[in-house]
Structures are given as structure tokens and as C-alpha cells.
Design an enzyme around this catalytic site. Structure first.
Site, PDB file in Angstrom:
ATOM      1  N   TRP A 137      87.238   9.432  42.679  1.00  0.00           N
ATOM      2  CA  TRP A 137      88.018   8.491  41.971  1.00  0.00           C
ATOM      3  C   TRP A 137      87.352   7.177  41.504  1.00  0.00           C
ATOM      4  CZ3 TRP A 137      94.062   8.966  43.485  1.00  0.00           C
ATOM      5  CH2 TRP A 137      94.464  10.212  43.284  1.00  0.00           C
ATOM      6  N   HIS A 168      76.876   6.513  48.254  1.00  0.00           N
ATOM      7  CA  HIS A 168      76.932   6.616  46.844  1.00  0.00           C
ATOM      8  C   HIS A 168      76.116   5.475  46.030  1.00  0.00           C
ATOM      9  CE1 HIS A 168      78.475   6.416  42.570  1.00  0.00           C
ATOM     10  NE2 HIS A 168      79.087   7.730  42.839  1.00  0.00           N
ATOM     11  N   GLY A 173      78.002   7.946  35.126  1.00  0.00           N
ATOM     12  CA  GLY A 173      78.978   7.218  34.267  1.00  0.00           C
ATOM     13  C   GLY A 173      78.479   6.961  33.043  1.00  0.00           C
ATOM     14  N   SER A 176      77.790  12.673  35.317  1.00  0.00           N
ATOM     15  CA  SER A 176      78.242  13.006  33.872  1.00  0.00           C
ATOM     16  C   SER A 176      78.765  14.367  33.868  1.00  0.00           C
ATOM     17  CB  SER A 176      77.628  12.306  32.945  1.00  0.00           C
ATOM     18  OG  SER A 176      77.461  11.039  32.922  1.00  0.00           O
ATOM     19  N   GLY A 191      82.822  12.104  39.025  1.00  0.00           N
ATOM     20  CA  GLY A 191      83.588  10.652  38.749  1.00  0.00           C
ATOM     21  C   GLY A 191      84.544  10.488  37.909  1.00  0.00           C
ATOM     22  N   GLY A 192      84.213  10.168  36.458  1.00  0.00           N
ATOM     23  CA  GLY A 192      85.264  10.039  35.488  1.00  0.00           C
ATOM     24  C   GLY A 192      86.161  11.069  35.134  1.00  0.00           C
TER      25      GLY A 192
HETATM   26  C1  PEP Z   1      80.046   9.680  40.704  1.00  0.00           C
HETATM   27  O1  PEP Z   1      80.722   8.626  40.704  1.00  0.00           O
HETATM   28  O2  PEP Z   1      79.757  10.190  41.704  1.00  0.00           O
HETATM   29  C2  PEP Z   1      79.626  10.282  39.467  1.00  0.00           C
HETATM   30  C3  PEP Z   1      79.187  11.468  39.422  1.00  0.00           C
HETATM   31  O3  PEP Z   1      80.365   9.568  38.209  1.00  0.00           O
HETATM   32  P1  PEP Z   1      80.542  10.404  36.758  1.00  0.00           P
HETATM   33  O4  PEP Z   1      80.795  11.940  37.092  1.00  0.00           O
HETATM   34  O5  PEP Z   1      81.236   9.459  36.257  1.00  0.00           O
HETATM   35  O6  PEP Z   1      78.885  10.352  36.208  1.00  0.00           O
END
Ligand code: PEP
Length: 244
Positions: free
Chosen positions: A10, A95, A172, A208, A229-230
């Protein structure tokens, strides 16, 4: 036989009301199937909320970081034992946002992985190269350096790790590694893990991941799921990824 694990990160998003809705929807709509596991890693203050909402469901929860220290004068830090008090199964370590903005070095990440393991929490150790490193053709060297630091710190605990390959340029940004690009790095990581006696460690891809690209990524031989993530903040999108 390795299954599939999908973990939501999150990041620093959410609030009591929004989390309650998201957790209730996920809990109500997730249909567990053999070899498919789902988890969410929430901001520290919401751990009791996740514990309350997800206890008794097949969905696990975790934190997005953990201190490398056990206890003491470390203002602002949260220890693995504290996470264990809230039933955390997972803690993300290393991360790229922690490496980039908070000074987490390979050595610190490795120590964090060790402190999580010592309390029975599974570290999700992230590795990944920046765009400059990819363009400089040092991706392999970077991810192996990051992985080796963790392996050296945890010793025989390597079999209890989860590793996430997250190319920094894909996090992201809406730009995803192609399945073949991701698989190539995963195969490199798998070979190193095999040497350490940990060939079956789950290897997640992150960067992503969306409902419309998850299946192609997860179909790769060495991709065992995703760190999301998102897209983990939207119930339908997150569950579609988990089912991919
Ligand atoms: C993450 O924060 O670990 C990530 C992969 O973010 P996103 O899916 O938004 O690229």
C-alpha cells in the site's frame, strides 16, 4: 511445486475508513485456491486494523519495513517482535524507495531480513536496478550484489525468504519489464538461490503490474507472483492480478 504469491504494497496510502472498505472487499471477494496466496503490506499504524479485518481469512498481512535492531533507543523504528505481536506474516525489506530516500544500504537491508527471520516473519527482500544501471548493462551485477548481501546475512534461513525483483524504472511509472526481460533476471536470481540451497524460494516480480499484464508475467517459468503497488489499492484490479 512453487505456487503463486501476490502481495499488495500500500506504500504510504490509506486511512481508517478507506482501509476498512478495501480490506472488507478483499476478504469477501477473494476465493482461495490451492497454490495461490494473497497478502497486503500496510503502513504500521494500520497493522491492528489489518489483523482485525483479515484474521480468520486466507489473506495474510505484513509491514513495509522493519528495524534491524531488536529494541532500545531507536526513535521511530519498529522491531520485528512488535510486528509479530500483530500477527504479521511478512515484512518488505530493501524496497527501492527505502534504498533511495531513507539510506537503506545492502548491509542494512540484509540485517533487516535477518531480524525478521529471527522472529518467524518472512522478509520480502527487494532487489532491482535503476534505469542508468540497466542502460549501463550492469543489471545482473546489481541484483546479485543485493541478493548476495541478504544471503550472506541469513545463512540457512535463505529457504525462508521471499525475493522480489523490482526494476526501479518500472515502479510506479506505468512502464513494465517485458515478461522476457523479467524472466531473464529471475533466472539469474534463481540460479544464485539454487547455489545457496534455496531454489524454491518464491521470486516475485514488481513494477507496474496490472490486471492486463499480470498473466503474461506470471506465466514465466521463474516468476512466482507479484509485489503490487498502485494496483493493490483497487479491489477489482488487485484481485484480478491475484487470479492471473
Ligand atoms: C511497489 O511499490 O513495490 C510497486 C511495484 O509499485 P507499482 O506496482 O505501483 O509499480
Amino acid at each position: 511445486m512453487r505456487g503463486k504469491l501476490v502481495v499488495g504494497n500500500w506504500k504510504m496510502n490509506g486511512g481508517l475508513a478507506a482501509n476498512a472498505a478495501l480490506l472488507a472487499e478483499i476478504a469477501a471477494q477473494w476465493r482461495p485456491s490451492p497454490g495461490r496466496d494473497l497478502a497486503v503490506c500496510v503502513p504500521y499504524p494500520y497493522l491492528p486494523q489489518a489483523q482485525g479485518a483479515l484474521a480468520g481469512t486466507p489473506i495474510a498481512w505484513g509491514a513495509q519495513d522493519v528495524s534491524e535492531h531488536d529494541a532500545g533507543a531507536y526513535t521511530g523504528e519498529v522491531s520485528a517482535r512488535m510486528l509479530a505481536d500483530f500477527g504479521c506474516r511478512f515484512a518488505i525489506v530493501g524496497h527501492s524507495e527505502r534504498r533511495q530516500f531513507f539510506g537503506d544500504t545492502d548491509a542494512i537491508v540484509a540485517a533487516k531480513a535477518g531480524s525478521a527471520l529471527a522472529t518467524g516473519i518472512t522478509p520480502i527482500a527487494c532487489v532491482g536496478e535503476t534505469l542508468a544501471e540497466r542502460e549501463g548493462r550492469v543489471t545482473e551485477a546489481v541484483v546479485l550484489r543485493q541478493l548476495d548481501a541478504v544471503l550472506a546475512a541469513v545463512g540457512s534461513g535463505a529457504t525462508r525468504l521471499v525475493i522480489a525483483y523490482e526494476p526501479v524504472w518500472a515502479i510506479g511509472t506505468g512502464r513494465t519489464a517485458s515478461p522476457a526481460e523479467a524472466q531473464a533476471v529471475h533466472a539469474t536470481l534463481r540460479a544464485r538461490l539454487a547455489k545457496a540451497g534455496a531454489v524454491d524460494v518464491p521470486l516475485l516480480y514488481g513494477g507496474s503490474v496490472k490486471a492486463d499484464n499480470a498473466a503474461a508475467l506470471f506465466a514465466m517459468a521463474d516468476i512466482d507472483g507479484g509485489l503490487i503497488g498502485g494496483a493493490s489499492l483497487k479491489t477489482a484490479e488487485f484481485l484480478a492480478i491475484a487470479r492471473a
